[in-house]
Design a protein around this motif. Sequence first.
Motif, PDB file in Angstrom:
ATOM      1  N   GLY A 145      45.974  41.170  33.972  1.00 33.42           N
ATOM      2  CA  GLY A 145      47.012  40.789  34.924  1.00 33.42           C
ATOM      3  C   GLY A 145      46.895  41.653  36.148  1.00 33.42           C
ATOM      4  O   GLY A 145      46.025  42.550  36.206  1.00 33.42           O
ATOM      5  N   PRO A 146      47.750  41.434  37.145  1.00 32.35           N
ATOM      6  CA  PRO A 146      47.642  42.200  38.389  1.00 32.35           C
ATOM      7  C   PRO A 146      47.632  43.714  38.178  1.00 32.35           C
ATOM      8  O   PRO A 146      46.840  44.430  38.778  1.00 32.35           O
ATOM      9  CB  PRO A 146      48.875  41.766  39.171  1.00 32.35           C
ATOM     10  N   ARG A 178      45.890  25.906  49.887  1.00 32.76           N
ATOM     11  CA  ARG A 178      46.412  24.857  50.767  1.00 32.76           C
ATOM     12  C   ARG A 178      47.656  25.321  51.514  1.00 32.76           C
ATOM     13  O   ARG A 178      47.947  24.835  52.604  1.00 32.76           O
ATOM     14  CB  ARG A 178      46.720  23.597  49.953  1.00 32.76           C
ATOM     15  N   ALA A 179      48.375  26.278  50.914  1.00 34.67           N
ATOM     16  CA  ALA A 179      49.597  26.781  51.557  1.00 34.67           C
ATOM     17  C   ALA A 179      49.315  27.899  52.550  1.00 34.67           C
ATOM     18  O   ALA A 179      50.238  28.414  53.172  1.00 34.67           O
ATOM     19  CB  ALA A 179      50.574  27.272  50.484  1.00 34.67           C
ATOM     20  N   PHE A 182      43.313  27.242  54.923  1.00 32.51           N
ATOM     21  CA  PHE A 182      43.144  25.797  55.153  1.00 32.51           C
ATOM     22  C   PHE A 182      43.989  25.269  56.305  1.00 32.51           C
ATOM     23  O   PHE A 182      44.067  24.055  56.493  1.00 32.51           O
ATOM     24  CB  PHE A 182      43.486  25.022  53.871  1.00 32.51           C
ATOM     25  N   ARG A 220      46.359  25.512  45.131  1.00 34.01           N
ATOM     26  CA  ARG A 220      47.644  25.228  45.789  1.00 34.01           C
ATOM     27  C   ARG A 220      47.963  26.321  46.801  1.00 34.01           C
ATOM     28  O   ARG A 220      48.442  26.045  47.901  1.00 34.01           O
ATOM     29  CB  ARG A 220      48.743  25.149  44.724  1.00 34.01           C
ATOM     30  N   LEU A 221      47.659  27.556  46.456  1.00 37.50           N
ATOM     31  CA  LEU A 221      47.918  28.661  47.388  1.00 37.50           C
ATOM     32  C   LEU A 221      46.951  28.626  48.570  1.00 37.50           C
ATOM     33  O   LEU A 221      47.312  28.998  49.685  1.00 37.50           O
ATOM     34  CB  LEU A 221      47.842  30.002  46.649  1.00 37.50           C
ATOM     35  N   GLU A 234      47.635  37.751  40.573  1.00 36.22           N
ATOM     36  CA  GLU A 234      48.303  36.993  39.500  1.00 36.22           C
ATOM     37  C   GLU A 234      47.452  35.807  39.084  1.00 36.22           C
ATOM     38  O   GLU A 234      47.220  35.575  37.897  1.00 36.22           O
ATOM     39  CB  GLU A 234      49.659  36.465  39.999  1.00 36.22           C
ATOM     40  N   GLU A 235      47.019  35.058  40.082  1.00 34.01           N
ATOM     41  CA  GLU A 235      46.257  33.849  39.777  1.00 34.01           C
ATOM     42  C   GLU A 235      44.837  34.211  39.320  1.00 34.01           C
ATOM     43  O   GLU A 235      44.289  33.598  38.394  1.00 34.01           O
ATOM     44  CB  GLU A 235      46.181  32.928  40.995  1.00 34.01           C
ATOM     45  N   GLU A 278      44.820  35.365  35.800  1.00 35.66           N
ATOM     46  CA  GLU A 278      44.867  34.212  34.897  1.00 35.66           C
ATOM     47  C   GLU A 278      43.488  33.596  34.717  1.00 35.66           C
ATOM     48  O   GLU A 278      43.071  33.259  33.600  1.00 35.66           O
ATOM     49  CB  GLU A 278      45.831  33.154  35.446  1.00 35.66           C
ATOM     50  N   PRO A 282      50.166  39.314  52.390  1.00 37.65           N
ATOM     51  CA  PRO A 282      51.136  38.367  51.840  1.00 37.65           C
ATOM     52  C   PRO A 282      52.471  38.380  52.583  1.00 37.65           C
ATOM     53  O   PRO A 282      53.208  37.415  52.520  1.00 37.65           O
ATOM     54  CB  PRO A 282      51.326  38.850  50.397  1.00 37.65           C
ATOM     55  N   ASP A 303      46.530  26.545  40.441  1.00 37.62           N
ATOM     56  CA  ASP A 303      47.431  27.460  41.157  1.00 37.62           C
ATOM     57  C   ASP A 303      46.731  28.086  42.363  1.00 37.62           C
ATOM     58  O   ASP A 303      47.325  28.236  43.435  1.00 37.62           O
ATOM     59  CB  ASP A 303      47.908  28.574  40.210  1.00 37.62           C
ATOM     60  N   THR A 311      46.615  35.592  44.826  1.00 41.11           N
ATOM     61  CA  THR A 311      46.840  37.012  44.524  1.00 41.11           C
ATOM     62  C   THR A 311      46.163  37.334  43.192  1.00 41.11           C
ATOM     63  O   THR A 311      45.586  36.459  42.534  1.00 41.11           O
ATOM     64  CB  THR A 311      48.344  37.331  44.395  1.00 41.11           C
TER      65      THR A 311
END
Lengths: 579, 389
Positions: A494-495, A222-223, A228, A219-220, A479-480, A483, A438, A216, A477
Motif C-alpha cells: 500500500g502507499p 482521464r480526470a 489527458f 479514471r484518474l 494507492e492505485e 493495488e 495532487p 481506477d 497515486t
Amino acid sequence: MFGWTGKLLHVDLTRGTCERREIPIDILHAYLGGRGLGVRLMRDYFRLGPFDPDLPLIFAVGPLCGTNSPTAARLACVSRSPLTGTIYDCSAGGRFAWRLKAAGLDALFITGKSQQPVFLSIQGERAELHPAQSLWGKGVKETVAALKEHGSVTTIGPAGENGVLFANIMMGEGNSIGRGGLGAVMGAKGLKAITVQGDGVTGVADKDRFDAARGDVMRLFRASPVIFGELGIAEYGTPALVDLMAQRRMAPTENFRSTFFAESGNYSGPAIRKECGAKKEGCYGCPIQCKKASAAGEPLPEYETVNHFGALNGISDLHAIVKANSLCNELGLDTISAAATLSAFGEARGRFPDAAEVASLLADIAYRHDQGELLSLGSRRVAELLGKPELSMSVKSLELPAYDPRGAYGMALAYVTSNRGGCHLRAYPISHEILRKPVPTDRFSFSGKARIIKIAEDVNAAVDSLVACKFAFFGATLEEYGELLSAVTGVEYGPESLKAIGERIYLTERFYNCENGFSRSHDTLPQRFFEEAGSAGEGIDVPPIDRARFDEELQKYYRIRGLDVEGGFAGRNLLAELP
Amino acid sequence: MRDQITKYTGKLLADRSASADGIAFAAQDDTLITAGAPELAALAGNTLSRLNSLALVAARPSLPFADFLIARAGQGEECIVPQDTETRTFLHDIPFLRRQDLVDDPAPVLAKLLGNRKGVIVEGVGIVAVGAITVEQAFINYSSVFHSTFVKYLQDVLADGFRLPGEREAFDSFRREWLRPLTAAGLDFIGALSLEKEEILAEIERVGRYTVERGLVDSFFGNISATAGELIYISQTAASLDELKGCIDPVPADNSSTTGITASSELLAHRKVYEQTGARVILHGHPKFSVVMSMLCDRKRECAIKDCWKDCPHVRNLGGTPVVAGEIGAGGLAKRVPPVIGASGTAIVYGHGVFTLGREGFGEAFAAMVDVENFCREEYFRQVDRIKA
C-alpha cells in the motif's frame, strides 16, 4: 512467483561469460525492482570508481513490467556516475524493458571490461557476447538498424565510446538513459550495445483485482488535466510546459541570468505541433503517449531540451533546436547537460553559441575534438578550468534542468537533496508547486517544504522501483499503484509500505554518497540563485532565494531524514540495518 | 502550519461538516504539532507520527450518517463503497473501524488503515483523514469522506428505509434542523457580464464564494468559467471555490497557448458547452441531493448496463433537468453534457453534479443551480415520505 522472474543475468565482460543467477525473493520484496533493486545490488561495489572495470552497470525492470499496468514498461539503469561521482540511476521507457522481462530477467548485471568492442545478445534463455568492432564509431541510428533483427536494442553512440562525461545510453525507440553519463560507463567496458528478445509472460496473481486497479488508474488519468486534458502532455508532450514556465517567470534563460525568454513561444507545444506536424508516440503499452515525433518519425524534443537549447542559449529557432536534439540522440549525448554546458561556456567566453555553432560544438563534444575535449567534461569542470566556477549552474556537477529554483522553493530544496545531483525528477515538486497535483502548494514559500520534499523523494524512489512513469502520478497515486502491485505479485503493498521502501532506497543512496565523501557542502545551489533576481513580470516578482531560510529548511530536512547537521549518518552503519 | 490548522478548522465549522467541539488537527514538519479537541488531538498526533505524511484531521461529523453506515453494514464488512463520482474516482472505498474493535490506543491500527487510504471512519469517534503533503489536503479528504457518507446514507435510506434504533429521529432532526433553505435571494450579481478581465475575474470569485457560503456545494467540489471573446476564464484544477483569487486561468479558444494546462479538468466540457449554446458563463458544482437523485434510476432492475455512471446512453429527467452519464475530464462527460444542456440551461451528471448556464451572467446560473438542488431535495424527501407512509 508472480510479477518477478527472480533471475538476473550476470555478464562478466572481462571473462566473456553470461550466467543466470537467482535473486533472493526477500530482496525483491524489499526493493521491488528498477532503481531499488539496482541500488541494492550496488552494495558491494559503490566505492569503485565510475570507470573501474569491476563497477557494475545494472539494468533492472520492475514487477509490473510485462503486465498491462499503465506506464510500467520501463527499466532503471544503475551505476556510479562519471559526471557526478554519485550513485546514479535513470528510468527509461521504450520496448527494451518489456522484452528483457519477457526474456525471463529482472535484471542485467554487467561487470568487467572487454578487450575488444562487443555487443550482448539476449534471446530468451540464451545470452551471448558478439564482436562489435564494425559498430564501434557508428551513430545510434546505424547501430540500431544493424542490430534490429536481434530484437530491441540499447546502445551507446560516439559520445559513450569516447568517454564524454554526460554520454547517454540510447534505446532504439528514441528514449534515453540520460543525465549522469552512464553511456561513458558502458563505453569504458567496451560494450557497444545490448539486444534482447523474449516471449515470456509476466504472471498476474489476481486478474480481477488487477483489472479493477487498472480501471481506477485510467479514471484518474482521464480526470487529470496535465495528462489527458486538451492542453496536457498527451496532446503536446512535455513542451506543454513552455508557455506555463514563461507565464510563471521561471524559464531559465541565458545560463540562468534571467527567467523569461520573450521568444519561447517559437518552441511551445502548439508551435511544435504546427511547425513539425507532431504526432503521438510513446513507450510500449503506455496510454499517455507523451513522446512526440515529426511527420517523418524523428523524435521531437522534450520541454527541458527545447528550453535549454532555446532560452538558456538565447536561441529562438525551433528547427535549430530540433536539430540539436536529433544530433544529441544520434551521438548519444544528454541534451540537458550538453545545452547547459554550452551555456556556461558561452557566458564564460562572453558569447552564447548561435544555432549553427551549437551543431558543430555537439559533434566536437562527442568526438572530443578541439573545444569539445574541454566541453565533454560537463559544465562544472569547464567553468573551473576557465577560472569561473560560479558559472556552472549545477548541483553535485549535474546541470540544472529547465525549472528555475528562484521560482519554486521546493524545487530549490529538491535540487540539493537529490542523490544524483541537480535533478528535477527526484522529489518533482513541480507537480504541486506549478501543476497543482495532487494539491497546490505556495511556490514562493519554504513552509513545510522539507517534509514535503522528503515524502516525495520516498514516493518517487518507490515509483522508480516499480518501475512506473512519474507522469502517471499527475493523476494516480500510490494507492492505485499499490493495488496494481498487490494484484500482480500477490504480496500486499500500500502507499505507506511503498513509501517505506522508497525511504530505504533513498537512504541507501545517500549513505553510499556520504561514504564516498559527499556531505552538506555539496547540498547547495550555485551562488547566482542567492544573489541575483530572476525576471519579474505579469505581477510576479522573482527575488533571489533567502539563503538563511534555505539553510534553515535544509537543516529541517536533515532532521526529518534522521541525518546529522552535516547531512551524514554520524557513524551509523545504515547498511547493517537493512535487508 | 498553525495558520493552516486555524484556517481549516474554521472551514470545517463554516461548512458545518464537523461538530464545533470535535475538531483536531496534527501536522508534522521537523516536529509534530497538534491542535483542537484534546482527545482527538492526541489520537491525531499518535496516528500521524506513524505515517510518512504531513497532516491529519480527526473530527466528529456534525451528522451521524457515517456511524449509521457502519452500524448498517453487514458482519465481516470492513469498508463502505459509496457510488458517487468523488468516491469512485479519488477514495475508491472508505475503511472503517467498529466501536468494539477499538483498543486503548487505536492509533496503530488507524495508521495502518490510513497507510492505504485517504480517510477512514472510526465508529463513535469520527472521520480521520490524512494529507500527504499539506494540511489543506487533509481537509479536502475529510470533506470528501463527509460528502461520500452523506450521499451514500441518503441513498441507503431511500433504498432500505430506517433499520436502527434512533435512526428515524436523527434523520428527522437532520431534515428539520441541519438542513437550511437554499436560496439565491439577496445575492448581488452583475446582470450582464462585460468583456473586461478584472470584472470577469471578480465575478467568478464572487459566485464561487457564494456557492460555498450558501451551502450549495463544499469548497472543492466544482468549477466555474466565463467566456470573453477568444478567451475562456476557468477556475484551476484543485481550486477551492471560495478562494479563487489568483486561481483562474485565461485559456485561448484556439489552443494557441498551453498556459491553461492547470485549468480544471472540465475545460473541454466547458469549451464544448460554449460552442453549442452561446452561453456566457458556466457554474458546476456537486450539490448533494442532486448527486443522490442522479443515481436513482427505475430501470436498474431490467437494465443490462452495469457501469451506469459512464455507460448509460439514456437521458433521464429530474424536474426538467436532463441527467446523463459520463466520467470527469476526458471521460465522456464532455461529450454528453453539451448536447443536452442548451434547452433547459441545466444538466446533471450521474453521481457527479450539476452544470448550469448563464446567458449573460452568473445570476441566472446560480439561481438555476439552486432550483435544481431544491427540486432534488424536495423530490428526495417526497420519496422518503412515500416509503415511510
